[in-house]
Design an enzyme around this catalytic site. Sequence first.
Site, PDB file in Angstrom:
ATOM      1  CG  HIS A 126     -38.114  16.218 -15.557  1.00 25.80           C
ATOM      2  ND1 HIS A 126     -38.640  16.120 -14.217  1.00 25.80           N
ATOM      3  CD2 HIS A 126     -37.093  15.201 -15.741  1.00 25.80           C
ATOM      4  CE1 HIS A 126     -37.262  15.145 -13.077  1.00 25.80           C
ATOM      5  NE2 HIS A 126     -36.992  14.636 -13.622  1.00 25.80           N
ATOM      6  CB  CYS A 127     -33.187  18.968 -15.872  1.00 31.56           C
ATOM      7  SG  CYS A 127     -31.638  18.838 -16.519  1.00 31.56           S
ATOM      8  CB  ILE A 128     -32.829  13.266 -16.526  1.00 32.18           C
ATOM      9  CG1 ILE A 128     -30.827  13.839 -17.855  1.00 32.18           C
ATOM     10  CG2 ILE A 128     -33.171  12.625 -17.587  1.00 32.18           C
ATOM     11  CD1 ILE A 128     -30.105  12.361 -19.247  1.00 32.18           C
ATOM     12  CG  ASN A 132     -36.157  19.571  -9.152  1.00 34.94           C
ATOM     13  OD1 ASN A 132     -37.549  18.943  -9.190  1.00 34.94           O
ATOM     14  ND2 ASN A 132     -35.912  20.458  -8.679  1.00 34.94           N
TER      15      ASN A 132
END
Length: 286
Positions: A126-128, A132
Amino acid sequence: MKRKGVGFSLPVAVVILVIGFIYFSTVFTFIDRWFSLTSSPGIANAAAFTALALMCVYSYSIAVFRDPGRVPISYMPDVEDQQSPVHEIKRKGGDLRYCQKCSHFKPPRAHHCRVCKRCVLRMDHHCIWINNCVGHTNYKVFFVFVVYAVTACVYSLVLLVGSLTVESQDEDEEMGSYLRTIYVVSSFVLISLSIALGVLLVWHIYLSLQNKTTIEYHEGVRAMWLAEKGGQVYKHPYDIGAYENLTLILGPNVLSWLCPTSRHIGSGLRFRTAFDSVPVSSESKP
């Protein structure tokens, strides 16, 4: 497929502001001072950097808004399927992987994201910065974005250094102070991003060559340790060779590797493995 419930994210806003700052400082300060925007070299560099910036923005927007891959409600693993020799099981108990939070079975390589609160197909992380998950359907565009971002940062840094070699005689003190601020901030931002994104790009090239996700890498470290402890040799089941791995992730056409398209990825419910004698037919476009 666009994902539902896309809300405001401060990290995404920061990324957009940084892209805008780098673009305007590069075109209207570095290129203009070094070549002049009215000269042929200036126009050519401005056009090239603008095209690069547009590809960054386009691929970034797709990574942000595209759904990373949902597990169909009707999904049910077929343990008797002769064409699917790999069935992932739980570490404890050996049962087929089942998500208690989503109340359905997990396909191979799918994982539950605590932030998105659902299972994601071929989840990487999960990439801030894109607000997403990076998963099955948006992994390639995320990878392509990082490639373009690294290229843009290095390109801008070269233009920054080159523009410092030009001395302008008609700059007043106020303009000189403004330019010093632009150069100091730009240098810090570009050097930091070039290093950080460069490391990220190298990491994902390494993963792609072995057809691994970030999660699978960490799981593989444990699996390798357990295999060595038992006198066995561990091999990542989805590693089918460097070039084949790249074609599965980036596409069969090398010329389209840097295009943010993902028509080749298939359903995300089954994947080719090292145990397959021929490509799995369902891996093609559904």
